[in-house]
Motif scaffolding. Structure first.
Motif, PDB file in Angstrom:
ATOM      1  N   VAL A 147      42.453  24.588  44.415  1.00 45.37           N
ATOM      2  CA  VAL A 147      40.779  23.980  44.400  1.00 45.37           C
ATOM      3  C   VAL A 147      40.082  24.207  45.606  1.00 45.37           C
ATOM      4  CG1 VAL A 147      39.543  21.774  43.968  1.00 45.37           C
ATOM      5  CG2 VAL A 147      41.753  22.260  42.836  1.00 45.37           C
ATOM      6  N   THR A 155      37.049  23.426  47.667  1.00 43.10           N
ATOM      7  CA  THR A 155      36.082  22.533  47.837  1.00 43.10           C
ATOM      8  C   THR A 155      35.299  22.767  49.174  1.00 43.10           C
ATOM      9  OG1 THR A 155      37.614  20.888  48.765  1.00 43.10           O
ATOM     10  CG2 THR A 155      36.891  20.733  46.327  1.00 43.10           C
ATOM     11  N   ASN A 172      30.649  28.835  42.706  1.00 43.32           N
ATOM     12  CA  ASN A 172      31.030  27.768  43.412  1.00 43.32           C
ATOM     13  C   ASN A 172      31.709  26.642  42.462  1.00 43.32           C
ATOM     14  OD1 ASN A 172      30.545  28.622  45.918  1.00 43.32           O
ATOM     15  ND2 ASN A 172      28.632  27.587  46.218  1.00 43.32           N
ATOM     16  N   ALA A 229      35.905  25.254  42.217  1.00 40.03           N
ATOM     17  CA  ALA A 229      35.999  23.859  42.458  1.00 40.03           C
ATOM     18  C   ALA A 229      37.234  23.356  41.514  1.00 40.03           C
ATOM     19  CB  ALA A 229      34.724  22.939  42.402  1.00 40.03           C
ATOM     20  N   ARG A 283      33.438  29.932  51.380  1.00 39.02           N
ATOM     21  CA  ARG A 283      34.008  28.886  50.541  1.00 39.02           C
ATOM     22  C   ARG A 283      35.578  28.690  50.608  1.00 39.02           C
ATOM     23  NH1 ARG A 283      31.266  25.712  46.592  1.00 39.02           N
ATOM     24  NH2 ARG A 283      32.873  23.960  45.807  1.00 39.02           N
ATOM     25  N   ALA A 333      38.068  26.255  52.942  1.00 38.67           N
ATOM     26  CA  ALA A 333      38.968  25.035  52.291  1.00 38.67           C
ATOM     27  C   ALA A 333      40.460  25.460  52.863  1.00 38.67           C
ATOM     28  CB  ALA A 333      38.858  25.299  50.699  1.00 38.67           C
TER      29      ALA A 333
END
Length: 709
Positions: free
Chosen positions: A258, A260, A290, A294, A321, A325
């Protein structure tokens, strides 16, 4: 007491030797005809009507006819070339047979007095009726009751052997219906025996197509519009849709990291630092990506956009991204030139953001020195390499990622499916799959996306960044090549730069095409004072890099290149491209090449030089490709026309898997069947899962995995 001797060791029983395959059996395997169902689904290309005998007096000129006649003369002639002339008489007229190649056994069969059954095209001539190289055998025996199939084949596999193998397989193969009756496609045909309308069953359709009755309209067999053909196409489309929907369901059960947003907001920092703003289309696809990242299931998204639409910056934002994370990203490109260009851009953009975090961008390519490669592998394994950019080297076994969260594949159709699968399996040791973003500058037509990408989400950048200049395309015969060269001088004198693209590196006897080396010498001689560079795929990586850098820096005015510059090369000052022997290139390749110009403020042009060869005219598909290039610069329209001309294989990277993914159905004409298959597949998977599995196995066998890649 004498010592007991040890028993002699007994030799292990020899394994029975595997019988060697005959050439015909090897040829069957080469065609992929291994299972009985494979043979049953190997359908005829065309048919020959051997069910009736035609009298010569009734045969029309130009038609293929079967006659029975007696040989009245047979003579080997030596001049003007060696050939066999045979005259036959069927009682209603005479016909002269000509054989340019023949064997001693033929002379015996075609001896005077022999009675023959002959089949060939009837031609008129000064001396009467003629046949050129007819099929022949001794007369006698009953006539077939059905049309004779002619199958696609290869060397070492005679039609007679293939016909026997298929007929035998049809007797053995079990063909239970896998489509429940309420879900059958709405295809019916009049049943002569019962007078009722009824759906075609698979077994009936297959037996009919292998041995159709002589009274069937041949046109409906040739254009695949006959209901039996329609049933086969419906089955094939359903198998493909079932496979895609099943793959989507399987992927939904897989786990993925995941990803985020982090407190640093690295994507926001990059956007603030860029000298340009994202277009509305780029912002939309970034939001779509995006949303996928997620989720705890793997993203499987295709990012498509025309040449120069700005896909790389979208990939960079997705990579950031993943990095913020706490995961790594890998970007794989098909050529070293394209991978290096990505690497250069991404290093410039990301290093200021990653360096303060103790992270960096790593480079992996086949041409790396051992020491440099070992250092990069250590960075990847430790996790210090947050982004890894490279060619096929990225998927090699020794590349061990610490935490691969996102895999980006550029020009995905240029990779084989096994290579795409290998990258997705780099996280399998943690029981997960990385998110997958595939990029393509070859837009996927809507019908293709509906069919082959049923398990794939598609994001489209459908607007170009501001400031891109339109490209004028001209189609010119190569007889005017000197004029084109003369027009280069003013462009070069004004400080512009020019690409000259050639299809081959060196002379080929098979294709009489200009080679890059000879063209380089010719242009250098014709344009004194101009620095002319040469770039082709056989040059060493360092040499290619040096030439490309010199062109980017403006030290070279003209670059003669093969298609290594097809994708990714970005030189804003290059405003003219000449593509030699443009008729030899595919439409999407021409569009990719043209996309190398028009990247700056100057008006840009693309000249397509074509050659008609010995025939004196262009082939139909070549003419259509060049016409499409002249009429539009819209990548989506180009893709639509390319699909019409070539079919879906190139869009999908199907060549690398060695299989045509649709053998019978046609995406352009079978839209009703495609819609039925799309509606039926999820219903079958939900209500009849075992039948769905049997259907996929029957039609796709081991190819189902390829469709998931």
């Amino acid at each position: 007491m004498p010592a007991r001797s040890s028993p002699a060791p007994t030799a292990a029983p020899a394994k029975p030797a595997t019988p060697a395959l005959s050439p015909a059996q090897q040829a069957l395997r080469k065609l992929g005809l291994v299972r009985d169902i494979d043979l049953a689904l190997h359908l005829p290309l065309r048919y020959e009507d051997e069910t009736r005998i035609t009298l010569l007096k009734n045969a029309r000129e130009g038609e293929v006819a079967q006659i029975e006649a007696e040989v009245v003369s047979s003579e080997v002639q030596q001049r003007p070339r060696r050939l066999l002339k045979v005259v036959v008489d069927d009682g209603s007229g005479r016909c002269e047979l000509t054989f340019f190649s023949f064997y001693p056994s033929h002379l015996k069969t075609l001896a005077v007095g022999a009675r023959l059954r002959l089949r060939g095209e009837i031609r008129g001539g000064f001396w009467g009726r003629q046949m050129l190289h007819p099929a022949f055998r001794q007369a006698g025996g009953e006539l077939p009751q059905a049309l004779t199939p002619v199958y696609p084949t290869v060397a070492q596999l005679p039609q007679a052997y293939l016909r026997r193998a298929i007929a035998s397989a049809l007797q053995r193969v079990a063909l239970p219906e896998t489509i429940p009756a309420p879900l059958l496609p709405p295809l019916a045909v009049f049943d002569r025996q019962t007078g009722l309308q009824g759906p075609w069953m698979l077994r009936d359709a297959l037996h009919f197509l292998h041995h159709p009755q002589p009274d069937v309209a041949l046109a409906t067999l040739e254009d695949h519009s006959h209901p039996a053909w329609q049933r086969l196409k419906a089955e094939e489309l359903l198998a493909q849709q079932l496979s895609q929907h099943a793959a989507r369901q399987q992927r939904a059960r897989l786990r993925a990291p995941v990803l985020t947003p982090g407190a640093q907001d690295l994507p926001g920092q990059l956007q603030a630092a860029l000298p340009f703003a994202l277009t509305g289309a780029q912002q939309r696809v970034v939001a779509e990506i995006n949303a996928d990242l997620a989720l705890a299931r793997p993203m499987h998204r295709l990012l498509q956009g025309d040449v120069g639409a700005g896909k790389t910056v979208v990939a960079a934002l997705a990579a950031l991204r993943a990095i913020e994370a706490g995961w790594q990203c890998a970007l794989m490109a098909p050529t070293e030139i394209l991978a290096e260009q990505h690497f250069g851009k991404l290093v410039d953009w990301l290093t200021p953001l990653l360096a303060p975090l103790g992270l960096q961008v790593a480079w992996l390519a086949g041409a790396q020195k051992k020491k440099e490669r070992a250092a990069m592998l250590a960075l990847v394994e430790s996790g210090a390499a947050a982004l890894v950019v490279g060619t096929h080297a990225v998927i090699q076994e020794q590349v061990q990622f610490a935490r691969l969260g996102l895999a980006v594949i550029d020009e995905q159709h240029r990779f084989g499916v096994a290579q795409r699968l290998a990258l997705r399996q780099k996280l399998s040791h943690q029981g997960m799959e990385p998110h997958l973003l595939m990029m393509s500058a070859t837009p996927i037509p809507r019908t293709l996306a509906m069919t082959y990408y049923a398990d794939l989400d598609v994001s489209t950048i459908d607007e170009l960044p501001p400031g891109r200049t339109p490209i004028v395309t001209r189609v010119i015969a190569d007889s005017r090549k000197d004029e084109v060269i003369a027009r280069l001088a003013p462009q070069l004198a004004a400080g512009r730069q020019v690409y000259w693209v050639c299809p081959l590196i060196e002379e080929s006897e098979a294709l009489d095409l200009s080679n890059a080396t000879a063209t380089h010498a010719e242009l250098a001689a014709a344009l004194p004072g101009v620095q002319v560079g040469l770039l082709h795929s056989r040059m060493a990586a360092a040499e290619k890099k040096a030439v490309m850098q010199a062109f980017k820096d403006g030290a070279l005015g003209l670059l003669v290149a093969t298609t290594v510059i097809e994708v990714g090369v970005d030189v804003p000052n290059a405003s003219l491209m000449v593509i030699e022997h443009a008729e030899r290139f595919g439409l999407s390749q021409l569009h990719q090449l043209r996309g190398r110009v028009g990247r700056g403020a100057a008006a840009s042009a693309c000249v397509l030089l074509y050659s008609v060869g010995d025939s004196g005219r262009l082939g139909e598909s070549a003419r259509e490709r060049l016409q499409a290039m002249a009429e539009t610069t819209d990548g989506f329209e180009i893709a639509r026309r390319d699909l019409e001309i070539r079919g879906p294989g190139e869009f999908l990277g199907a060549r690398q898997s060695g299989d045509a993914l649709l053998r019978f159905a046609d995406l352009a004409t079978d839209t009703v069947l495609l819609a039925w298959a799309r509606e039926t597949a999820p219903v079958m998977l939900a209500q009849h899962p075992q039948l769905a599995r049997e259907h996929i196995a029957r039609w796709l066998g081991g190819r189902a995995d390829f469709l998931k890649a």
